[in-house]
Enzyme design. Structure first.
Site, short mmCIF file in Angstrom:
data_model
loop_
_atom_site.label_atom_id
_atom_site.label_comp_id
_atom_site.label_asym_id
_atom_site.label_seq_id
_atom_site.Cartn_x
_atom_site.Cartn_y
_atom_site.Cartn_z
N ALA A 86 -11.13 -106.04 -43.23
CA ALA A 86 -10.15 -105.71 -42.18
C ALA A 86 -9.66 -106.95 -41.43
CB ALA A 86 -10.76 -104.73 -41.19
N GLY A 115 -5.81 -107.09 -41.01
CA GLY A 115 -5.11 -107.63 -39.85
C GLY A 115 -5.32 -109.14 -39.81
N ASN A 268 -9.50 -112.33 -35.29
CA ASN A 268 -8.70 -111.25 -35.90
C ASN A 268 -7.97 -110.48 -34.78
OD1 ASN A 268 -11.08 -110.09 -34.80
ND2 ASN A 268 -10.62 -108.26 -35.98
N PRO A 269 -7.13 -109.49 -35.13
CA PRO A 269 -6.28 -108.84 -34.11
C PRO A 269 -6.98 -108.26 -32.89
CG PRO A 269 -5.49 -108.29 -36.28
CD PRO A 269 -6.75 -109.06 -36.50
N CYS A 270 -8.11 -107.64 -33.04
CA CYS A 270 -8.71 -107.04 -31.83
C CYS A 270 -9.76 -107.92 -31.20
CB CYS A 270 -9.27 -105.68 -32.19
SG CYS A 270 -7.99 -104.57 -32.79
N GLU A 272 -12.68 -109.18 -32.25
CA GLU A 272 -14.12 -109.07 -32.47
C GLU A 272 -14.68 -110.06 -33.48
OE1 GLU A 272 -11.90 -106.84 -33.33
OE2 GLU A 272 -12.41 -105.73 -35.13
N GLY A 413 -11.27 -97.74 -34.04
CA GLY A 413 -10.18 -96.85 -33.61
C GLY A 413 -10.01 -95.64 -34.50
N THR A 414 -10.05 -95.81 -35.79
CA THR A 414 -9.85 -94.67 -36.69
C THR A 414 -11.16 -94.14 -37.25
OG1 THR A 414 -8.04 -96.05 -37.45
CG2 THR A 414 -8.14 -93.85 -38.33
N ILE A 415 -12.09 -95.05 -37.58
CA ILE A 415 -13.30 -94.51 -38.24
C ILE A 415 -14.13 -93.67 -37.27
CG2 ILE A 415 -13.40 -96.16 -40.14
CD1 ILE A 415 -15.65 -97.62 -38.60
P1 ADP Z 1 -10.84 -98.88 -38.28
O1 ADP Z 1 -11.43 -97.89 -37.33
O2 ADP Z 1 -9.52 -98.41 -38.83
O3 ADP Z 1 -11.77 -99.31 -39.37
P2 ADP Z 1 -10.81 -100.79 -36.03
O4 ADP Z 1 -10.05 -100.05 -35.00
O5 ADP Z 1 -12.29 -100.90 -35.88
O6 ADP Z 1 -10.45 -100.22 -37.49
O7 ADP Z 1 -10.22 -102.25 -36.13
C1 ADP Z 1 -10.93 -103.24 -36.82
C2 ADP Z 1 -10.01 -104.31 -37.27
O8 ADP Z 1 -9.20 -103.83 -38.33
C3 ADP Z 1 -9.03 -104.83 -36.25
O9 ADP Z 1 -9.56 -105.76 -35.38
C4 ADP Z 1 -8.01 -105.46 -37.15
O10 ADP Z 1 -8.47 -106.71 -37.63
C5 ADP Z 1 -7.96 -104.45 -38.27
N1 ADP Z 1 -6.93 -103.43 -38.03
C6 ADP Z 1 -7.03 -102.32 -37.28
N2 ADP Z 1 -5.88 -101.63 -37.28
C7 ADP Z 1 -5.04 -102.31 -38.03
C8 ADP Z 1 -3.68 -102.13 -38.43
N3 ADP Z 1 -2.95 -101.11 -38.02
N4 ADP Z 1 -3.16 -103.05 -39.23
C9 ADP Z 1 -3.87 -104.08 -39.66
N5 ADP Z 1 -5.14 -104.31 -39.34
C10 ADP Z 1 -5.72 -103.45 -38.53
#
Ligand code: ADP
Length: 561
Positions: A86, A115, A268-270, A272, A413-415
């Site tokens: 990710a 991301g 990375n984007p968020c 962490e 966020g999604t998992i």
């Molecule tokens: P998930 O729950 O979908 O696995 P997270 O919300 O834990 O993802 O985010 C983890 C990382 O995944 C983020 O910090 C970013 O690097 C990447 N990520 C999350 N959402 C996106 C998105 N819409 N597009 C690209 N990368 C993303």
């Protein structure tokens, strides 16, 4: 497998399950978990491991919703696009060639579900000379606009939009422009922004003196800025838009496991995972809500899940394809993992610990220290079986480990929606609400409902009344001790958010993604206070989100809470 709730079903159906060429879903949730488990277990074959037994273990952990890997692994494992990570950071040097190479690489990473983060600090400032053409440079912020526009167009196979982190050093001459970049509607929708600060910045701040602004092309000092003004400006824009946050580069680099490979300058984007240019990281999260007996932590089970998780994520690195060869090389050199947690608040409810309490902060430290130690033990064990990460010898890790890092706290966020638990280490948003993603998802807190029934105050009317509130603290029917267990993101004051972040950070190799929520009525000064307290607490980065601030958050489909 355990039955999934309707939210999980919707999320999986909309974004994760495989489809045929006509767009029809051709996979069940159990089928998805089998595909992922069987694919990830294949890696065992390369090290004389037991492919079948491992596949079963992975399948069981995921179907019991005890552990889930990051979205790209769920989406891509066992498909043509075998990109499982990710998080990425890409280098941007001060040339058109490098800028547009990074742009192309970012597009490829986004297309594969990842991301990207970038430090734009090496780009010459706006107005500087361009020797080749005798022209004038447009500066980092204007180039970032191109990255933003490109990201907008790449829809990741219709599943989600890409996400970026833009970092600029506080000593860059364009820092003011960068700090205020999100002002005005819709600017940089696909970016989170962080100002990188270091000892030089903070020493100047403490002394009440200005610091030097340096042109990265010539290393010449071209001006000065007042650190207090920069923080004020950052607080003002963050108050309005949620960005920028701050990165504490010295703290980040103190914990850089491979300084011989370079300095960490971006995440990375968020936020962490601080990464070197071309590094990537595969994340996975343990669902803490499934590691209690209803009253106490099941430590044995947690230990098992940590060991399983480290093996799962290392296997992901063995198998993952990367769209850029430089990433492949760096990923194999450091083999960074990001094992983390979700459902922390749910676990606190089972333990009868209020989220906003000293006890919660102490427990957070105890819990993460356990996970950290076990994950390192697992990685050392894997080093015995498979060999240490190639950059290990000159690294700061004393004993051979398979992975330069093992732990991270991701937003999930999604998992967390798939697992049906509270997100990451965040307090709940509410006990019942409509989450405005994927056409509206009805989230109900099972633990609250169970307790309400047990204590005899459950009623449909009460649930309807609580719906979409941001706090239940003023609701008479709910006993005080129950109220205390369901502090929402809005009930928890900034210092409560920060203390939990800092407690986890102390035992996490990478970084912690945490949103510090402030009420709508908070002032710019309050935002600045959070920045300053974050520095004091020694965290690696900080993001502040004031309720009601224009929430053009990058992760449209996965808002941060
Ligand atoms: P998930 O729950 O979908 O696995 P997270 O919300 O834990 O993802 O985010 C983890 C990382 O995944 C983020 O910090 C970013 O690097 C990447 N990520 C999350 N959402 C996106 C998105 N819409 N597009 C690209 N990368 C993303």
């Amino acid at each position: 497998m355990d039955s999934l709730d309707s939210v999980a079903e919707t999320v999986l159906r909309r974004r994760y399950l495989r489809r045929d060429e006509n767009g029809n879903v051709v996979e069940t949730p159990a089928g998805m978990f089998r595909r992922v488990a069987e694919t990830l277990a294949q890696a065992e074959g390369r090290f004389d491991g037991d492919v079948e037994a491992t596949g079963r273990t992975f399948y069981e952990a995921m179907t019991a919703l005890e552990f889930l890997p990051n979205s790209p692994t769920l989406m891509n494992a066992g498909t043509e696009l075998e990109q499982l990570a990710a998080c990425f950071v890409l280098p941007v040097e001060d040339s058109l060639e490098s800028i547009f190479t990074a742009l192309k690489q970012a597009a490829l990473v986004h297309q594969s579900g990842g991301g990207t983060g970038f430090s734009f600090s090496n780009l010459r400032p706006e107005g500087d000379v361009v020797k080749k053409t005798g022209g004038v440079a447009s500066g980092p912020v204007s180039f970032m606009r191109i990255f933003d526009a490109a990201t907008e167009q790449i829809k990741q196979g219709g599943r989600r939009r890409g996400a970026n982190m833009g970092v600029l050093d506080a000593s860059h001459p364009d820092v003011e422009m960068f700090v205020t970049a999100k002002e005005g509607t819709g600017a940089f929708r696909n970016f989170n922004l962080s100002v990188a600060t270091d000892a030089m910045f903070w020493e100047a701040y403490d002394a009440g003196e200005p610091y030097d602004l340096v042109n990265p092309r010539t290393d010449e000092v071209v001006g000065q800025a007042d650190p207090d003004d920069v923080l004020d400006l950052a607080a003002e824009t963050a108050w309005e838009t949620g960005d920028p946050g701050l990165l504490f580069l010295d703290t980040i680099n103190e914990h850089n496991p491979t300084p011989q490979l370079g300095r960490l300058e971006a995440t990375n984007p968020c936020g962490e995972v601080p990464l070197l240019p071309y590094e990537a990281c595969v994340l996975g999260s343990i669902n803490l809500a499934r590691h209690t007996d209803g009253e106490a932590v099941d430590w044995d089970k947690l230990r098992e899940t940590v060991h399983m998780g480290v093996r799962f994520l290392d296997n992901a690195i063995v198998l993952s394809d990367f769209p850029v060869s430089e990433i492949e090389e760096m990923m194999t050199a450091t083999r960074k993992l990001g094992l983390g947690v979700m459902g922390f608040h749910d676990m606190l409810v089972d333990l009868r610990i209020p989220y906003y309490s000293r006890e919660a902060v102490e427990f957070a430290g105890e819990l993460m220290s356990f996970i950290h130690d076990e994950s390192w033990a697992a990685s050392r064990q894997l080093a015995d079986e498979r060999g240490p990460f190639p950059a290990w010898e000159d690294s700061t890790r004393a004993e051979p480990m398979r992975n330069a890092t093992t732990t991270t706290i991701a937003p999930t966020g999604t998992i967390s929606l798939i697992a049906g638990c509270s997100a990451s280490i965040e307090p709940i948003y509410n006990v019942a609400y409509t989450k405005q993603v994927m056409g509206g998802l009805e989230i109900v807190n099972d633990r609250f409902v169970d307790l309400a029934k047990e204590r005899g105050f459950y009623a449909e009317e009460l649930m309807a009344e609580l719906h979409d509130r941001t706090s239940i603290q003023n609701v008479e029917e709910i006993p005080d001790d129950v109220k205390q267990l369901f502090h929402t993101a809005h009930d928890v004051p900034a210092d409560g958010h920060l203390r939990v972040q800092a407690a986890f950070q102390e035992h996490v190799d990478n970084a912690v993604s945490k949103t510090v929520n402030l009420p709508r009525s908070a002032s710019v000064e309050d935002v600045k206070d959070v920045f300053l307290t974050a520095r004091e607490f020694g965290v690696k980065g900080i993001t502040v989100f004031r309720s009601g601030a224009r929430s053009e958050q990058v992760l449209g489909e996965t808002p941060l809470q």
